[in-house]
Design a protein around this motif. Structure first.
Motif, short mmCIF file in Angstrom:
data_model
loop_
_atom_site.label_atom_id
_atom_site.label_comp_id
_atom_site.label_asym_id
_atom_site.label_seq_id
_atom_site.Cartn_x
_atom_site.Cartn_y
_atom_site.Cartn_z
N VAL A 34 2.63 -0.87 19.68
CA VAL A 34 3.02 -1.62 18.42
C VAL A 34 2.79 -0.58 17.38
O VAL A 34 3.46 -0.46 16.60
CB VAL A 34 2.24 -2.79 18.21
CG1 VAL A 34 2.36 -3.56 16.80
CG2 VAL A 34 2.98 -4.02 18.90
N GLU A 35 1.14 -0.03 17.64
CA GLU A 35 1.01 1.15 16.38
C GLU A 35 2.10 2.20 16.41
O GLU A 35 2.46 2.94 15.44
CB GLU A 35 -0.44 1.40 16.63
CG GLU A 35 -1.40 0.23 16.36
CD GLU A 35 -1.23 -0.49 15.05
OE1 GLU A 35 -0.62 0.11 14.16
OE2 GLU A 35 -1.83 -1.59 15.01
N ALA A 36 2.27 2.64 17.95
CA ALA A 36 3.31 3.72 18.12
C ALA A 36 4.68 3.37 16.96
O ALA A 36 5.35 4.42 16.78
CB ALA A 36 3.48 4.04 19.45
N ALA A 37 5.15 2.04 17.38
CA ALA A 37 6.20 1.92 16.67
C ALA A 37 6.16 1.79 15.32
O ALA A 37 7.23 2.27 14.37
CB ALA A 37 6.79 0.41 17.08
N GLU A 38 4.94 1.38 14.60
CA GLU A 38 4.69 1.52 13.22
C GLU A 38 4.65 2.89 12.64
O GLU A 38 5.49 3.11 11.78
CB GLU A 38 3.44 0.81 12.96
CG GLU A 38 3.47 -0.59 13.04
CD GLU A 38 1.96 -1.28 12.66
OE1 GLU A 38 1.15 -0.67 12.52
OE2 GLU A 38 2.06 -2.55 12.84
N LEU A 39 4.42 3.87 13.67
CA LEU A 39 4.29 5.19 13.08
C LEU A 39 6.00 5.61 13.12
O LEU A 39 6.52 6.41 12.21
CB LEU A 39 3.56 6.16 14.15
CG LEU A 39 3.60 7.75 14.23
CD1 LEU A 39 3.10 8.16 12.63
CD2 LEU A 39 2.83 8.43 15.14
N GLU A 66 -2.83 6.57 8.61
CA GLU A 66 -2.93 5.42 9.24
C GLU A 66 -2.49 4.77 10.32
O GLU A 66 -3.51 4.47 11.30
CB GLU A 66 -3.00 4.29 7.83
CG GLU A 66 -3.68 4.63 6.66
CD GLU A 66 -3.53 3.51 5.58
OE1 GLU A 66 -4.07 3.52 4.64
OE2 GLU A 66 -2.83 2.64 5.89
N GLU A 67 -1.37 5.06 10.68
CA GLU A 67 -0.73 4.59 12.17
C GLU A 67 -1.24 5.55 13.12
O GLU A 67 -1.71 5.05 14.11
CB GLU A 67 0.79 4.65 12.08
CG GLU A 67 1.21 3.66 10.90
CD GLU A 67 0.86 2.27 10.93
OE1 GLU A 67 0.13 2.01 11.93
OE2 GLU A 67 0.70 1.53 9.83
N LEU A 68 -1.49 7.05 13.10
CA LEU A 68 -1.87 7.73 13.87
C LEU A 68 -3.37 7.14 14.19
O LEU A 68 -3.79 7.30 15.48
CB LEU A 68 -1.87 9.24 13.35
CG LEU A 68 -2.46 10.44 14.46
CD1 LEU A 68 -1.75 10.35 16.03
CD2 LEU A 68 -2.48 11.63 13.78
N ALA A 69 -4.30 6.94 13.02
CA ALA A 69 -5.47 6.64 13.42
C ALA A 69 -5.73 5.18 14.30
O ALA A 69 -6.46 5.05 15.11
CB ALA A 69 -6.19 6.37 11.95
N ASP A 70 -4.56 4.60 13.98
CA ASP A 70 -4.59 3.17 14.73
C ASP A 70 -4.22 3.33 16.29
O ASP A 70 -5.01 2.88 17.22
CB ASP A 70 -3.27 2.28 14.09
CG ASP A 70 -3.84 1.20 12.84
OD1 ASP A 70 -5.06 1.35 12.79
OD2 ASP A 70 -2.72 1.10 12.36
N ILE A 71 -3.43 4.46 16.55
CA ILE A 71 -3.02 4.70 17.81
C ILE A 71 -4.27 5.36 18.52
O ILE A 71 -4.62 4.83 19.69
CB ILE A 71 -1.87 5.62 17.95
CG1 ILE A 71 -0.73 4.92 17.46
CG2 ILE A 71 -1.66 6.21 19.30
CD1 ILE A 71 0.31 6.04 17.00
MG LIG Z 1 -0.80 -0.01 12.11
#
Ligand SMILES: [Mg+2]
Length: 106
Positions: A34-39, A66-71
């Motif tokens: 999901v986070e990769a999709a957000e990125l 932020e998305e890279l951090a989430d991943i």
């Molecule tokens: Mg995210």
């Protein structure tokens, strides 16, 4: 902060919020996706040139960070839950990659 310390920090973060039950390998693997999709969404309609100059767009660059951090957070948390040695896993995979894709070959 090294990876072992990050694993401990993320485990404590989850424990303090009673999230441990949610942090199954299945859920964490899905969260990474999901986070990769957000990125990917940040870059979705950019031209290649726009993506190369994303650092000039403060809002998009911050969102990328932020998305890279989430991943990375979910990836390190998954490694912690499964007791995977991240540095060893990367070393082993880079060795596989170097044999699969020898330098200097096109
Ligand atoms: Mg995210």
């Amino acid at each position: 902060m090294d990876i072992s310390e990050l694993k401990d920090r993320l485990a404590k973060f989850a424990r303090n919020r009673n999230w441990e039950g949610f942090h199954t390998p299945k859920n964490l693997a899905m969260a990474i996706t999901v986070e990769a999709a957000e990125l990917a969404e940040i870059f979705q309609w950019m031209t290649p040139e726009e993506s190369l100059s994303i650092a000039n767009d403060k809002k998009a660059f911050k969102a990328t960070q932020e998305e890279l951090a989430d991943i990375l957070i979910y990836s390190i948390r998954l490694a912690g839950v499964l007791n995977i040695d991240v540095e060893k896993a990367i070393d082993e995979k880079m060795e596989i990659n170097s044999q699969k894709y020898p330098a200097g070959r096109k």
